[in-house]
Design a protein around this motif. Structure first.
Motif, PDB file in Angstrom:
ATOM      1  N   ILE A 170       0.813  -1.214   0.000  1.00 28.47           N
ATOM      2  CA  ILE A 170       0.000   0.000   0.000  1.00 28.47           C
ATOM      3  C   ILE A 170       0.852   1.272   0.000  1.00 28.47           C
ATOM      4  O   ILE A 170       0.577   2.214  -0.745  1.00 28.47           O
ATOM      5  N   LEU A 171       1.914   1.280   0.809  1.00 25.37           N
ATOM      6  CA  LEU A 171       2.672   2.518   1.005  1.00 25.37           C
ATOM      7  C   LEU A 171       4.099   2.467   0.460  1.00 25.37           C
ATOM      8  O   LEU A 171       4.836   3.444   0.586  1.00 25.37           O
ATOM      9  N   ILE A 201       1.470   8.650  12.027  1.00 28.67           N
ATOM     10  CA  ILE A 201       2.594   8.946  11.141  1.00 28.67           C
ATOM     11  C   ILE A 201       2.090   9.846  10.029  1.00 28.67           C
ATOM     12  O   ILE A 201       0.981   9.673   9.519  1.00 28.67           O
ATOM     13  N   ARG A 202       2.912  10.824   9.639  1.00 31.12           N
ATOM     14  CA  ARG A 202       2.632  11.634   8.454  1.00 31.12           C
ATOM     15  C   ARG A 202       3.487  11.093   7.312  1.00 31.12           C
ATOM     16  O   ARG A 202       4.717  11.254   7.320  1.00 31.12           O
ATOM     17  N   PHE A 203       2.867  10.426   6.348  1.00 31.49           N
ATOM     18  CA  PHE A 203       3.548  10.020   5.125  1.00 31.49           C
ATOM     19  C   PHE A 203       3.402  11.131   4.093  1.00 31.49           C
ATOM     20  O   PHE A 203       2.454  11.920   4.162  1.00 31.49           O
ATOM     21  N   LYS A 204       4.316  11.183   3.147  1.00 30.65           N
ATOM     22  CA  LYS A 204       4.249  12.254   2.162  1.00 30.65           C
ATOM     23  C   LYS A 204       3.940  11.709   0.773  1.00 30.65           C
ATOM     24  O   LYS A 204       4.217  10.547   0.461  1.00 30.65           O
ATOM     25  N   ALA A 205       3.341  12.570  -0.038  1.00 26.88           N
ATOM     26  CA  ALA A 205       2.968  12.172  -1.395  1.00 26.88           C
ATOM     27  C   ALA A 205       3.253  13.320  -2.352  1.00 26.88           C
ATOM     28  O   ALA A 205       3.034  14.488  -2.009  1.00 26.88           O
ATOM     29  N   PRO A 206       3.725  13.018  -3.566  1.00 29.58           N
ATOM     30  CA  PRO A 206       3.976  14.072  -4.552  1.00 29.58           C
ATOM     31  C   PRO A 206       2.692  14.655  -5.120  1.00 29.58           C
ATOM     32  O   PRO A 206       2.660  15.794  -5.567  1.00 29.58           O
ATOM     33  N   SER A 240      10.502  17.884   0.011  1.00 28.68           N
ATOM     34  CA  SER A 240      11.800  17.210  -0.102  1.00 28.68           C
ATOM     35  C   SER A 240      11.617  15.804  -0.639  1.00 28.68           C
ATOM     36  O   SER A 240      10.916  14.988  -0.042  1.00 28.68           O
ATOM     37  N   TRP A 241      12.278  15.519  -1.774  1.00 29.54           N
ATOM     38  CA  TRP A 241      12.188  14.205  -2.408  1.00 29.54           C
ATOM     39  C   TRP A 241      13.565  13.760  -2.846  1.00 29.54           C
ATOM     40  O   TRP A 241      14.386  14.569  -3.268  1.00 29.54           O
ATOM     41  N   PHE A 242      13.798  12.455  -2.749  1.00 27.04           N
ATOM     42  CA  PHE A 242      15.080  11.909  -3.172  1.00 27.04           C
ATOM     43  C   PHE A 242      15.062  11.543  -4.647  1.00 27.04           C
ATOM     44  O   PHE A 242      15.974  11.875  -5.402  1.00 27.04           O
ATOM     45  N   GLN A 243      14.008  10.865  -5.079  1.00 24.34           N
ATOM     46  CA  GLN A 243      13.892  10.490  -6.480  1.00 24.34           C
ATOM     47  C   GLN A 243      12.434  10.201  -6.820  1.00 24.34           C
ATOM     48  O   GLN A 243      11.605   9.981  -5.930  1.00 24.34           O
ATOM     49  N   ASN A 244      12.132  10.205  -8.100  1.00 18.86           N
ATOM     50  CA  ASN A 244      10.797   9.857  -8.578  1.00 18.86           C
ATOM     51  C   ASN A 244      10.761   8.360  -8.857  1.00 18.86           C
ATOM     52  O   ASN A 244      11.383   7.880  -9.793  1.00 18.86           O
ATOM     53  N   THR A 245      10.037   7.619  -8.024  1.00 19.31           N
ATOM     54  CA  THR A 245       9.940   6.170  -8.194  1.00 19.31           C
ATOM     55  C   THR A 245       8.699   5.773  -8.981  1.00 19.31           C
ATOM     56  O   THR A 245       8.515   4.593  -9.281  1.00 19.31           O
ATOM     57  N   GLY A 246       7.839   6.755  -9.279  1.00 24.86           N
ATOM     58  CA  GLY A 246       6.590   6.448  -9.951  1.00 24.86           C
ATOM     59  C   GLY A 246       5.503   5.968  -9.012  1.00 24.86           C
ATOM     60  O   GLY A 246       4.379   5.697  -9.440  1.00 24.86           O
ATOM     61  N   LYS A 247       5.820   5.860  -7.727  1.00 30.13           N
ATOM     62  CA  LYS A 247       4.837   5.411  -6.747  1.00 30.13           C
ATOM     63  C   LYS A 247       4.047   6.602  -6.212  1.00 30.13           C
ATOM     64  O   LYS A 247       4.560   7.712  -6.143  1.00 30.13           O
ATOM     65  N   PRO A 248       2.797   6.376  -5.821  1.00 26.75           N
ATOM     66  CA  PRO A 248       1.961   7.494  -5.381  1.00 26.75           C
ATOM     67  C   PRO A 248       2.292   8.030  -3.989  1.00 26.75           C
ATOM     68  O   PRO A 248       1.861   9.123  -3.638  1.00 26.75           O
ATOM     69  N   ILE A 249       3.042   7.263  -3.201  1.00 32.17           N
ATOM     70  CA  ILE A 249       3.307   7.650  -1.812  1.00 32.17           C
ATOM     71  C   ILE A 249       4.777   7.463  -1.502  1.00 32.17           C
ATOM     72  O   ILE A 249       5.412   6.516  -1.967  1.00 32.17           O
ATOM     73  N   GLY A 250       5.335   8.397  -0.721  1.00 34.00           N
ATOM     74  CA  GLY A 250       6.720   8.323  -0.305  1.00 34.00           C
ATOM     75  C   GLY A 250       6.858   7.853   1.128  1.00 34.00           C
ATOM     76  O   GLY A 250       5.961   7.211   1.690  1.00 34.00           O
ATOM     77  N   GLY A 251       7.980   8.183   1.732  1.00 32.94           N
ATOM     78  CA  GLY A 251       8.292   7.710   3.073  1.00 32.94           C
ATOM     79  C   GLY A 251       7.711   8.577   4.172  1.00 32.94           C
ATOM     80  O   GLY A 251       6.790   9.376   3.966  1.00 32.94           O
ATOM     81  N   ALA A 303      12.454  -1.031   6.978  1.00 34.93           N
ATOM     82  CA  ALA A 303      12.192  -0.932   5.543  1.00 34.93           C
ATOM     83  C   ALA A 303      12.099   0.525   5.121  1.00 34.93           C
ATOM     84  O   ALA A 303      11.604   1.372   5.872  1.00 34.93           O
ATOM     85  N   LEU A 304      12.577   0.810   3.902  1.00 41.11           N
ATOM     86  CA  LEU A 304      12.588   2.159   3.349  1.00 41.11           C
ATOM     87  C   LEU A 304      11.693   2.263   2.127  1.00 41.11           C
ATOM     88  O   LEU A 304      11.439   1.280   1.430  1.00 41.11           O
ATOM     89  N   ASN A 305      11.245   3.480   1.862  1.00 41.79           N
ATOM     90  CA  ASN A 305      10.617   3.858   0.606  1.00 41.79           C
ATOM     91  C   ASN A 305      11.596   4.815  -0.064  1.00 41.79           C
ATOM     92  O   ASN A 305      11.839   5.913   0.439  1.00 41.79           O
ATOM     93  N   LEU A 306      12.206   4.398  -1.173  1.00 42.90           N
ATOM     94  CA  LEU A 306      13.308   5.154  -1.759  1.00 42.90           C
ATOM     95  C   LEU A 306      12.884   6.376  -2.557  1.00 42.90           C
ATOM     96  O   LEU A 306      13.716   7.028  -3.194  1.00 42.90           O
ATOM     97  N   ALA A 307      11.596   6.728  -2.508  1.00 46.70           N
ATOM     98  CA  ALA A 307      11.201   8.035  -3.038  1.00 46.70           C
ATOM     99  C   ALA A 307      11.752   9.137  -2.141  1.00 46.70           C
ATOM    100  O   ALA A 307      11.999  10.258  -2.598  1.00 46.70           O
ATOM    101  N   GLY A 308      11.967   8.810  -0.876  1.00 46.40           N
ATOM    102  CA  GLY A 308      12.488   9.773   0.092  1.00 46.40           C
ATOM    103  C   GLY A 308      11.618   9.824   1.324  1.00 46.40           C
ATOM    104  O   GLY A 308      10.409   9.554   1.283  1.00 46.40           O
TER     105      GLY A 308
END
Length: 351
Positions: free
Chosen positions: A29-30, A98-103, A149-160, A62-67
């Protein structure tokens, strides 16, 4: 300006009863699909928070590499992790969400609604910007909002992890604590009202909400990955809040700690203790968790919320070939090259 002592949010601890099951949900999901460690061992240094006894546990970071920060999904294996015996309400003392971030908030909202069987709130106007609230399958509340703040565009709808919502009894004391711990932590808003966006079952309840933010600075090996820090303090004004972990152990079900990436833990300890904030746990030397290692310590905020600090010493970059990075050999605090952090994506676990 003195050197930074905190780089960003490394992870938030999530207590569950079944680590593989919970991690699968957060992967699917995330997007937390890049493991740093997956370790089963004892937790001998945490006895102040585990009834004075050494307990065994299973922990996976575990990480989400979008940032953004990661998740440390944690469970006791020597006992059954216990849920709270009451319904948590926003403003209770501890990490509420938790506050997750999204582009793109609208795309993130559509994604979670289509993929999750759990309750997902509507898109709402927040005190700053737009976002929505949701629930995981284990009774935990989360919020998804925007971030710069973002590390990279992974194409996923949700970041870390962008931050957390923390229940407090005294906003002023909490601000002093967090601004002592984290340099350049600014007050973004300070509002008191009955807020329509909050998912609370108590109608007409007033809250004071304060958002603290530290914007990204290129200090620390992982700073570009971790990004901004957001901490929303929430104080219930019309009721006496309960402690989230009242009569339970650290590691039981729920959000168990907020962990920061520390750059110089010895100096940070001296600074915090000079202001009266005692370290309750300190490994003092490097402590290994599977293929990662570092010095870790804990301090409590004024309401007893557990704050972890980890000075990373060793990090797996590509486990398949045994490539581990020794952070202690670096003679500066500059960010790691992007390509090196992106290589961690080759460790990705697929559903």
């Amino acid at each position: 300006m003195s050197a930074a002592l905190i780089s960003g949010i490394q992870q938030v601890g999530l207590g569950v009863q079944n680590v593989p099951e919970a991690w699968q949900w957060y992967r699917r999901i995330l997007g937390f699909d890049v493991p740093v460690f997956d370790d089963k061992a004892e937790a001998p240094l945490m006895t102040p928070y585990t009834g004075g006894k050494v307990h065994q546990r299973h922990a996976a970071l575990a990480l989400n590499l979008a940032g953004g920060g990661g998740l440390e999904i944690w469970s006791f294996t020597s006992r059954v992790s216990q849920p709270a015996n009451f319904k948590l309400e926003l403003g209770d003392l501890g990490i509420n969400a938790i506050r997750f971030k999204a582009p793109d908030i609208k795309k993130a909202h559509e994604w979670v609604k289509s993929q999750s069987k759990e309750a997902v709130g509507p898109l709402v106007t927040l005190p700053e910007g737009e976002g929505f609230w949701g629930n995981d399958p284990y009774g935990n509340i989360f919020q998804i909002t925007s971030d710069t703040s973002w590390f990279q565009n992974t194409g996923k709808p949700i970041g870390g992890v962008a931050g957390v919502v923390v229940g407090v009894t005294d906003v002023h004391k909490a601000i002093l604590f967090y601004q002592t711990l984290i340099q350049n932590l600014e007050v973004i808003y300070d509002k008191t009202d009955v807020f329509d966006d909050l998912p609370t079952s108590i109608s007409g309840q007033r809250f004071r909400r304060v958002l603290l933010r530290k914007n990204f600075t290129p200090e620390g090996a992982f700073s570009k990955l971790l990004g901004n820090i957001q901490i929303e303090l929430i104080q219930a004004l019309d009721r006496a809040p309960k402690k989230v972990f009242e009569n339970r152990y650290w590691g039981d079900c729920g959000y168990i700690h907020l962990c920061f990436d520390a750059l110089d833990l010895a100096t940070l300890k001296t600074k915090m203790q000079a202001q009266g904030y005692k370290f309750t746990v300190d490994s003092e030397s490097s402590f290994g968790m599977e293929s990662a290692a570092g010095r870790f310590a804990y301090v409590e905020d004024p309401d007893g919320t557990l704050i972890e600090m980890v000075e990373t010493h060793k990090l797996p970059i590509l486990k398949k070939i045994g490539w581990f990075l020794d952070i202690q050999k670096r003679k500066h605090q500059k960010p790691l090259p992007d390509w090196m952090l992106k290589m961690m994506g080759l460790n990705r676990v697929k559903n």
